[in-house]
Design an enzyme around this catalytic site. Structure first.
Site, PDB file in Angstrom:
ATOM      1  N   PRO A 185       0.795  -1.231   0.000  1.00 20.46           N
ATOM      2  CA  PRO A 185       0.000   0.000   0.000  1.00 20.46           C
ATOM      3  C   PRO A 185       0.827   1.281   0.000  1.00 20.46           C
ATOM      4  O   PRO A 185       1.856   1.379   0.658  1.00 20.46           O
ATOM      5  CB  PRO A 185      -0.820  -0.101   1.289  1.00 20.46           C
ATOM      6  CG  PRO A 185      -0.190  -1.166   2.102  1.00 20.46           C
ATOM      7  CD  PRO A 185       0.495  -2.093   1.148  1.00 20.46           C
ATOM      8  N   ASN A 186       0.323   2.223  -0.769  1.00 22.92           N
ATOM      9  CA  ASN A 186       0.860   3.587  -0.897  1.00 22.92           C
ATOM     10  C   ASN A 186       2.119   3.669  -1.755  1.00 22.92           C
ATOM     11  O   ASN A 186       2.588   4.770  -2.028  1.00 22.92           O
ATOM     12  CB  ASN A 186       1.101   4.229   0.486  1.00 22.92           C
ATOM     13  CG  ASN A 186      -0.188   4.360   1.266  1.00 22.92           C
ATOM     14  OD1 ASN A 186      -1.112   5.019   0.811  1.00 22.92           O
ATOM     15  ND2 ASN A 186      -0.277   3.710   2.413  1.00 22.92           N
ATOM     16  N   ARG A 240       4.415  10.947  -2.570  1.00 25.31           N
ATOM     17  CA  ARG A 240       4.339  10.631  -1.148  1.00 25.31           C
ATOM     18  C   ARG A 240       5.682  10.882  -0.451  1.00 25.31           C
ATOM     19  O   ARG A 240       6.692  10.259  -0.824  1.00 25.31           O
ATOM     20  CB  ARG A 240       3.994   9.145  -1.045  1.00 25.31           C
ATOM     21  CG  ARG A 240       4.051   8.570   0.326  1.00 25.31           C
ATOM     22  CD  ARG A 240       4.067   7.050   0.266  1.00 25.31           C
ATOM     23  NE  ARG A 240       3.949   6.517   1.599  1.00 25.31           N
ATOM     24  CZ  ARG A 240       4.311   5.303   1.953  1.00 25.31           C
ATOM     25  NH1 ARG A 240       4.790   4.475   1.044  1.00 25.31           N
ATOM     26  NH2 ARG A 240       4.175   4.909   3.181  1.00 25.31           N
ATOM     27  N   TYR A 295      11.030   8.892   0.538  1.00 26.78           N
ATOM     28  CA  TYR A 295      10.971   7.857  -0.499  1.00 26.78           C
ATOM     29  C   TYR A 295      11.526   8.293  -1.853  1.00 26.78           C
ATOM     30  O   TYR A 295      11.597   7.484  -2.770  1.00 26.78           O
ATOM     31  CB  TYR A 295       9.518   7.380  -0.659  1.00 26.78           C
ATOM     32  CG  TYR A 295       8.979   6.763   0.618  1.00 26.78           C
ATOM     33  CD1 TYR A 295       9.519   5.580   1.120  1.00 26.78           C
ATOM     34  CD2 TYR A 295       7.947   7.371   1.338  1.00 26.78           C
ATOM     35  CE1 TYR A 295       9.040   5.014   2.294  1.00 26.78           C
ATOM     36  CE2 TYR A 295       7.460   6.811   2.514  1.00 26.78           C
ATOM     37  CZ  TYR A 295       8.014   5.632   2.987  1.00 26.78           C
ATOM     38  OH  TYR A 295       7.539   5.064   4.145  1.00 26.78           O
ATOM     39  N   ASN A 324       8.020  -5.733  -1.237  1.00 30.75           N
ATOM     40  CA  ASN A 324       7.981  -4.584  -0.324  1.00 30.75           C
ATOM     41  C   ASN A 324       6.568  -4.559   0.249  1.00 30.75           C
ATOM     42  O   ASN A 324       5.636  -4.058  -0.393  1.00 30.75           O
ATOM     43  CB  ASN A 324       8.299  -3.278  -1.045  1.00 30.75           C
ATOM     44  CG  ASN A 324       8.391  -2.117  -0.049  1.00 30.75           C
ATOM     45  OD1 ASN A 324       7.895  -2.216   1.077  1.00 30.75           O
ATOM     46  ND2 ASN A 324       9.019  -1.030  -0.454  1.00 30.75           N
ATOM     47  N   ALA A 349       3.291  -0.901   4.631  1.00 34.76           N
ATOM     48  CA  ALA A 349       2.790  -0.935   6.012  1.00 34.76           C
ATOM     49  C   ALA A 349       2.341  -2.329   6.447  1.00 34.76           C
ATOM     50  O   ALA A 349       2.358  -2.633   7.650  1.00 34.76           O
ATOM     51  CB  ALA A 349       1.651   0.070   6.187  1.00 34.76           C
ATOM     52  N   GLU A 400      12.582  -9.612   1.247  1.00 25.04           N
ATOM     53  CA  GLU A 400      11.818  -8.460   1.724  1.00 25.04           C
ATOM     54  C   GLU A 400      12.662  -7.218   1.449  1.00 25.04           C
ATOM     55  O   GLU A 400      13.865  -7.212   1.741  1.00 25.04           O
ATOM     56  CB  GLU A 400      11.573  -8.597   3.231  1.00 25.04           C
ATOM     57  CG  GLU A 400      10.827  -7.421   3.832  1.00 25.04           C
ATOM     58  CD  GLU A 400      10.766  -7.482   5.363  1.00 25.04           C
ATOM     59  OE1 GLU A 400      11.309  -8.432   5.968  1.00 25.04           O
ATOM     60  OE2 GLU A 400      10.186  -6.563   5.946  1.00 25.04           O
ATOM     61  N   HIS A 444      12.826  -2.752   1.480  1.00 26.19           N
ATOM     62  CA  HIS A 444      12.275  -1.451   1.863  1.00 26.19           C
ATOM     63  C   HIS A 444      13.142  -0.362   1.262  1.00 26.19           C
ATOM     64  O   HIS A 444      14.376  -0.483   1.240  1.00 26.19           O
ATOM     65  CB  HIS A 444      12.237  -1.291   3.387  1.00 26.19           C
ATOM     66  CG  HIS A 444      11.371  -2.313   4.044  1.00 26.19           C
ATOM     67  ND1 HIS A 444       9.999  -2.206   4.066  1.00 26.19           N
ATOM     68  CD2 HIS A 444      11.671  -3.489   4.638  1.00 26.19           C
ATOM     69  CE1 HIS A 444       9.506  -3.268   4.676  1.00 26.19           C
ATOM     70  NE2 HIS A 444      10.490  -4.068   5.025  1.00 26.19           N
ATOM     71  N   ARG A 458      13.497   4.450  11.875  1.00 28.50           N
ATOM     72  CA  ARG A 458      12.340   5.360  11.855  1.00 28.50           C
ATOM     73  C   ARG A 458      11.472   5.151  13.101  1.00 28.50           C
ATOM     74  O   ARG A 458      11.963   4.728  14.133  1.00 28.50           O
ATOM     75  CB  ARG A 458      11.580   5.156  10.538  1.00 28.50           C
ATOM     76  CG  ARG A 458      12.453   5.453   9.306  1.00 28.50           C
ATOM     77  CD  ARG A 458      11.707   5.233   8.018  1.00 28.50           C
ATOM     78  NE  ARG A 458      10.560   6.128   7.899  1.00 28.50           N
ATOM     79  CZ  ARG A 458       9.545   5.943   7.049  1.00 28.50           C
ATOM     80  NH1 ARG A 458       9.560   4.886   6.232  1.00 28.50           N
ATOM     81  NH2 ARG A 458       8.543   6.781   7.015  1.00 28.50           N
TER      82      ARG A 458
END
Ligand code: DQA
Length: 148
Positions: free
Chosen positions: A10-11, A18, A23, A74, A77, A101, A103, A110
């Site tokens: 998502p996103n 964003r 990012y 990825n 969230a 995985e 990111h 963070r």
């Protein structure tokens, strides 16, 4: 040719708009172009997808297992709370396929809620914090593992 699904949660369709300070300014289409190019250099057939929908993402993971495709994921969230995605992702490695995985940012540097990945424990490995290069490194790791 070895197939790799590059799945984005998502996103991530909002890349470029964003939080560019986190990012970057490049878009998902830019990422898809770059990943496809890296894949062809590595002899991998790449398909890049993105969804905001947990059920759709789980369906794609099932598809990867059923079509013997390796996965760069990825989870966005979903990383931090989706046990349903984790249970789906566990099927990738138990089928003998590779799951990396990725990111863009480094979640452990963070907010605290990002420090836990429920997907990481069922992945072959994780690459985080290198922007689009996280995906390149993931594809290189898959290609390297395949020739071993
Ligand atoms: C992300 C990190 C996650 O914490 C966040 O929810 C995202 C993107 C990354 O690529 O840095 O959406 O997965």
């Amino acid at each position: 040719m070895t197939r790799v699904l590059v799945l984005n949660g998502p996103n991530l369709g909002r890349l470029g708009v964003r939080e560019p300070e986190v990012y970057g300014a490049a878009t998902l289409a830019d990422l898809a172009g770059a990943a496809t190019g890296w894949g062809s250099d590595l002899g991998l057939e790449i398909e890049v997808r993105q969804t905001d929908d947990e059920a759709e993402m789980i369906g794609w993971v099932h598809e990867a297992v059923d079509t013997a495709s390796h996965v760069v994921l990825n989870p966005a969230a979903f990383t931090h709370y989706s046990y349903a995605l984790r249970d789906a992702a566990a099927q990738i490695t138990t089928a003998g396929l590779l799951l990396v995985e990725v990111h863009l940012s480094n979640p452990v540097a963070r907010e605290e809620f990002r420090h836990v990945s429920v997907v990481g424990p069922v992945a072959t490995g994780t690459v985080a914090g290198f922007g689009f290069d996280s995906y390149r490194l993931a594809l290189e790791a898959i290609a390297a593992r395949l020739v071993r």
